[in-house]
Write an enzyme that holds these catalytic residues in place. Sequence first.
Site, PDB file in Angstrom:
ATOM      1  N   HIS A   1       0.968  -1.137   0.063  1.00 21.81           N
ATOM      2  CA  HIS A   1      -0.103  -0.144   0.053  1.00 21.81           C
ATOM      3  C   HIS A   1       0.982   1.338  -0.206  1.00 21.81           C
ATOM      4  CE1 HIS A   1      -3.758  -1.929   1.944  1.00 21.81           C
ATOM      5  NE2 HIS A   1      -3.207  -2.872   1.195  1.00 21.81           N
TER       6      HIS A   1
ATOM      7  N   GLU B   1       0.997   3.775   1.857  1.00 22.36           N
ATOM      8  CA  GLU B   1       1.608   4.205   3.304  1.00 22.36           C
ATOM      9  C   GLU B   1       2.503   3.247   3.478  1.00 22.36           C
ATOM     10  OE1 GLU B   1      -2.897   5.018   3.059  1.00 22.36           O
ATOM     11  OE2 GLU B   1      -1.504   3.641   2.269  1.00 22.36           O
TER      12      GLU B   1
END
Length: 154
Positions: free
Chosen positions: A51, A53
């Site tokens: 992801h 992040e």
Amino acid sequence: MEAKLLDEAVRLAIDSVKHGGGPFGALVVRDGEVLATGTNEVTKSLDPTAHAEVVAIRRACQAIGDFRLTGCTLICSCEPCPLCLSAALWARIDRVVYAADRHDAAAAGFDDSALYELFSQPREEWKLSVRQVRTGFEAGPFVEWENNPDKVDY
């Protein structure tokens, strides 16, 4: 300052889509300096943990040579999912700021509501089987850790 950084995270997300990635972008910032950026690379790298992040957190840790990102802010194009929030907590990030929310993501097909609901249910009700099997040796790694004079606490 935050608005400019959020705009950058959104721009990263848009560029990610244009280049075959998912619609998410993130930055790790400390003292106004961008330490690292990340975009969603799940389908490109065949890594379900890639992801935006998490990618940004991994890169920031490598950039500063530490697994602790104390004093940092995670700037995200969208509200982080439970995986990404957990990564931010483990990295000791101080703040998370995001633009779109989980409802915006759900409207585009990225619905995390099932995960939030799952964590509130007893494990016996999960579709994923999660169970403990004691072997008599399960505490061995922790004993070794506790006795290791060279361990790096985290």
